[in-house]
Scaffold this motif. Structure first.
Motif, PDB file in Angstrom:
ATOM      1  N   MET A   9       0.835  -1.194   0.000  1.00 46.26           N
ATOM      2  CA  MET A   9       0.000   0.000   0.000  1.00 46.26           C
ATOM      3  C   MET A   9       0.871   1.246   0.000  1.00 46.26           C
ATOM      4  O   MET A   9       1.795   1.361   0.801  1.00 46.26           O
ATOM      5  N   ALA A  10       0.527   2.167  -0.869  1.00 46.57           N
ATOM      6  CA  ALA A  10       1.275   3.427  -0.945  1.00 46.57           C
ATOM      7  C   ALA A  10       0.847   4.325   0.201  1.00 46.57           C
ATOM      8  O   ALA A  10      -0.304   4.747   0.258  1.00 46.57           O
ATOM      9  N   LEU A  11       1.743   4.569   1.117  1.00 51.07           N
ATOM     10  CA  LEU A  11       1.365   5.248   2.348  1.00 51.07           C
ATOM     11  C   LEU A  11       2.198   6.478   2.680  1.00 51.07           C
ATOM     12  O   LEU A  11       1.671   7.467   3.177  1.00 51.07           O
ATOM     13  N   PHE A  12       3.488   6.424   2.436  1.00 55.55           N
ATOM     14  CA  PHE A  12       4.368   7.449   2.988  1.00 55.55           C
ATOM     15  C   PHE A  12       4.867   8.450   1.960  1.00 55.55           C
ATOM     16  O   PHE A  12       5.317   8.064   0.890  1.00 55.55           O
ATOM     17  N   PRO A  13       4.851   9.723   2.311  1.00 61.97           N
ATOM     18  CA  PRO A  13       5.493  10.730   1.477  1.00 61.97           C
ATOM     19  C   PRO A  13       7.001  10.669   1.698  1.00 61.97           C
ATOM     20  O   PRO A  13       7.484  10.046   2.647  1.00 61.97           O
ATOM     21  N   ILE A  16       8.792  11.404   5.229  1.00 61.00           N
ATOM     22  CA  ILE A  16       8.794  10.337   6.221  1.00 61.00           C
ATOM     23  C   ILE A  16       9.831   9.284   5.866  1.00 61.00           C
ATOM     24  O   ILE A  16      10.582   8.809   6.721  1.00 61.00           O
ATOM     25  N   THR A  42       0.816  10.213  -6.133  1.00 57.52           N
ATOM     26  CA  THR A  42      -0.514  10.793  -5.916  1.00 57.52           C
ATOM     27  C   THR A  42      -1.005  11.361  -7.241  1.00 57.52           C
ATOM     28  O   THR A  42      -0.255  11.407  -8.218  1.00 57.52           O
ATOM     29  N   LEU A  48       4.649   8.329  -3.343  1.00 51.92           N
ATOM     30  CA  LEU A  48       4.067   7.655  -2.182  1.00 51.92           C
ATOM     31  C   LEU A  48       4.710   6.282  -2.047  1.00 51.92           C
ATOM     32  O   LEU A  48       4.634   5.469  -2.957  1.00 51.92           O
ATOM     33  N   PHE A  51       5.528   0.050   2.506  1.00 47.66           N
ATOM     34  CA  PHE A  51       6.469  -0.618   3.398  1.00 47.66           C
ATOM     35  C   PHE A  51       7.525  -1.364   2.596  1.00 47.66           C
ATOM     36  O   PHE A  51       8.704  -1.338   2.935  1.00 47.66           O
ATOM     37  N   VAL A  54      10.121   1.033   1.470  1.00 46.22           N
ATOM     38  CA  VAL A  54      11.021   1.436   2.546  1.00 46.22           C
ATOM     39  C   VAL A  54      11.987   0.306   2.869  1.00 46.22           C
ATOM     40  O   VAL A  54      13.199   0.512   3.035  1.00 46.22           O
ATOM     41  N   LYS A 110      -8.052  -0.963   0.202  1.00 40.06           N
ATOM     42  CA  LYS A 110      -8.654  -0.285   1.333  1.00 40.06           C
ATOM     43  C   LYS A 110      -9.849  -1.087   1.825  1.00 40.06           C
ATOM     44  O   LYS A 110      -9.989  -1.357   3.012  1.00 40.06           O
TER      45      LYS A 110
ATOM     46  N   ALA B  10       4.767   8.356  14.347  1.00 36.30           N
ATOM     47  CA  ALA B  10       4.059   9.314  13.500  1.00 36.30           C
ATOM     48  C   ALA B  10       4.506   9.134  12.068  1.00 36.30           C
ATOM     49  O   ALA B  10       5.667   9.370  11.744  1.00 36.30           O
ATOM     50  N   LEU B  11       3.600   8.687  11.218  1.00 32.96           N
ATOM     51  CA  LEU B  11       3.996   8.285   9.875  1.00 32.96           C
ATOM     52  C   LEU B  11       3.208   8.938   8.751  1.00 32.96           C
ATOM     53  O   LEU B  11       3.759   9.271   7.721  1.00 32.96           O
ATOM     54  N   PHE B  12       1.907   9.114   8.945  1.00 35.82           N
ATOM     55  CA  PHE B  12       1.056   9.469   7.811  1.00 35.82           C
ATOM     56  C   PHE B  12       0.584  10.916   7.819  1.00 35.82           C
ATOM     57  O   PHE B  12       0.119  11.403   8.845  1.00 35.82           O
ATOM     58  N   PRO B  13       0.645  11.560   6.684  1.00 35.36           N
ATOM     59  CA  PRO B  13       0.028  12.878   6.541  1.00 35.36           C
ATOM     60  C   PRO B  13      -1.477  12.715   6.411  1.00 35.36           C
ATOM     61  O   PRO B  13      -1.981  11.610   6.202  1.00 35.36           O
ATOM     62  N   ILE B  16      -3.285  10.792   3.377  1.00 36.56           N
ATOM     63  CA  ILE B  16      -3.329   9.328   3.422  1.00 36.56           C
ATOM     64  C   ILE B  16      -4.402   8.868   4.399  1.00 36.56           C
ATOM     65  O   ILE B  16      -5.165   7.938   4.111  1.00 36.56           O
ATOM     66  N   LYS B  19      -7.783   8.865   2.992  1.00 39.89           N
ATOM     67  CA  LYS B  19      -8.085   7.717   2.136  1.00 39.89           C
ATOM     68  C   LYS B  19      -8.289   6.456   2.965  1.00 39.89           C
ATOM     69  O   LYS B  19      -9.161   5.635   2.680  1.00 39.89           O
ATOM     70  N   LEU B  20      -7.469   6.307   3.982  1.00 34.70           N
ATOM     71  CA  LEU B  20      -7.558   5.085   4.786  1.00 34.70           C
ATOM     72  C   LEU B  20      -8.866   5.016   5.565  1.00 34.70           C
ATOM     73  O   LEU B  20      -9.387   3.934   5.824  1.00 34.70           O
ATOM     74  N   LEU B 131      11.389  -4.514   8.444  1.00 36.16           N
ATOM     75  CA  LEU B 131      10.053  -3.929   8.448  1.00 36.16           C
ATOM     76  C   LEU B 131       8.974  -4.997   8.486  1.00 36.16           C
ATOM     77  O   LEU B 131       7.827  -4.711   8.810  1.00 36.16           O
ATOM     78  N   PHE B 135       4.368  -6.701  10.367  1.00 39.39           N
ATOM     79  CA  PHE B 135       3.260  -7.582  10.003  1.00 39.39           C
ATOM     80  C   PHE B 135       3.412  -8.905  10.708  1.00 39.39           C
ATOM     81  O   PHE B 135       4.447  -9.217  11.265  1.00 39.39           O
TER      82      PHE B 135
END
Lengths: 136, 136
Positions: A9-13, A16, A42, A48, A51, A54, A110, B10-13, B16, B19-20, B131, B135
Motif C-alpha cells: 500500500m502506498a502510504l508514505f510521502p 517520512i 498521488t 508515495l 512498506f 522502505v 482499502k 508518526a507516519l502518515f500525513p 493518506i 483515504k484510509l 520492516l 506484520f
DNA sequence: CAAGGGATGTAAGTATATCTGACATCTTTA
DNA sequence: TAAAGATGTCAGATATACTTACATCCCTTG
C-alpha cells in the motif's frame, strides 16, 4: 497474499521515508531514476512509498554502505526477487494487471484492509484493532 | 512494548489518513479539536498520524455511524483505554515523560526499529525484512 | 596526470498538500 | 424557532515536494 497487499500500500510521502531510512531526497529520487524502486504517485505526482519500498531502500542503503554501486545493487535486488512464476495464465493475468489502475487497486486494498462499517451495517465493530494485523 | 512503539510512530500525513478512513480533513481536524485524537506534528506543524491514530479514527467513524455524538465517543474511547497503572514510580516516570521531546522519542524509535547498519558495521544485513516485523 | 563517469549536494522556480480561521449549511434538540 | 453540534467550503498563508540544471567529489582508466 493479503499480507503482500498490505506491504504494497502506498502510504508514505518522501519526508517520512527520509527519516525512516536516513537517506536524502536526492538519493531516493536517484534510486528511483535508476529503477531500484518504483514508488507510486498521488494524483498531483507526489511520490508515495509502501512498506516494501522502505524495506527495499533500507537494503539499498546497506549495500551502498558496503561499497556496491547501482549496477551491483540492481543485481542483488534481482537475485532476491522471488521468480515470478510463469504459468499458463500469463496472458490472462497480464491482461488483468492492465485493467487495474493503481487507483482502483488502492480502493480494493482499502476495502479489504479495513472492511468499512459502511458496507455491512449491523455487523459488530470488527474495525477497531483491524490495523493491528499490520503487526505481529 | 516495542510493538506499542511501532504503533505510535508518526507516519502518515492527513491525505493518506483521509483515504484510509474515508473521513474528510475537516472531520479529522474537528475530532482532534475535540481531543478524540492527538496526532503528532512535523516541525512545520503539519499533522502526522500513527497507526494507533488511524485505528482510533476508524473506531470514531464507526461510532459516528452508530449515531453517537462527540461526547459519547469520548466516553467510549475512555472506557476502552487501558487504565494507566498507578505505581510507586509515578513521579519518576512523569518526570521521564517530560524529559523526552517528541523528536527525541522519534529518534529513539527509529534506532530501535531499524537498527541502522551505520551503528555496527560488519554485522550481517539484518536490515532487509526488518520492516516485516510490522506484520504478522 | 587528465578526462570521464557515477553518486550526491544544492539552488531556483513551480506545483501540490496542508494549515488556520471564518462563515455557510444542515440537523437535532430544547 | 433558537441554539448548539457536525460538517462543508473558501481564502490566504505556509510547508512540503517536484523537476531541472549545474556543482562537487571521488573513482577509474587511458
Amino acid at each position: 497474499m493479503s499480507d503482500d497487499i498490505r506491504r504494497n500500500m502506498a502510504l508514505f510521502p518522501i519526508g517520512i521515508v527520509m527519516k525512516l531510512t536516513d537517506l536524502t531526497a536526492r538519493q531516493i529520487r536517484y534510486y528511483e531514476q535508476n529503477e531500484l524502486i518504483h514508488p507510486a504517485r498521488t494524483e498531483g505526482k507526489q511520490r508515495l512509498f509502501s512498506f516494501n519500498d522502505v524495506d527495499r531502500l533500507l537494503e539499498i542503503k546497506s549495500l551502498i554502505e558496503k561499497g556496491l554501486n547501482i549496477a551491483g545493487i540492481k543485481q542483488v535486488l534481482l537475485l532476491n526477487e522471488p521468480e515470478p512464476v510463469i504459468t499458463e495464465i500469463t496472458e490472462k493475468s497480464e491482461q488483468k494487471r492492465k485493467e487495474l489502475s493503481d487507483k482502483e487497486l488502492h480502493e480494493m486494498l482499502k476495502q479489504q484492509l479495513f472492511n468499512p462499517a459502511a458496507s455491512r451495517l449491523g455487523e459488530p465493530s470488527l474495525i477497531r484493532g483491524e490495523l493491528s494485523r499490520f503487526f505481529h
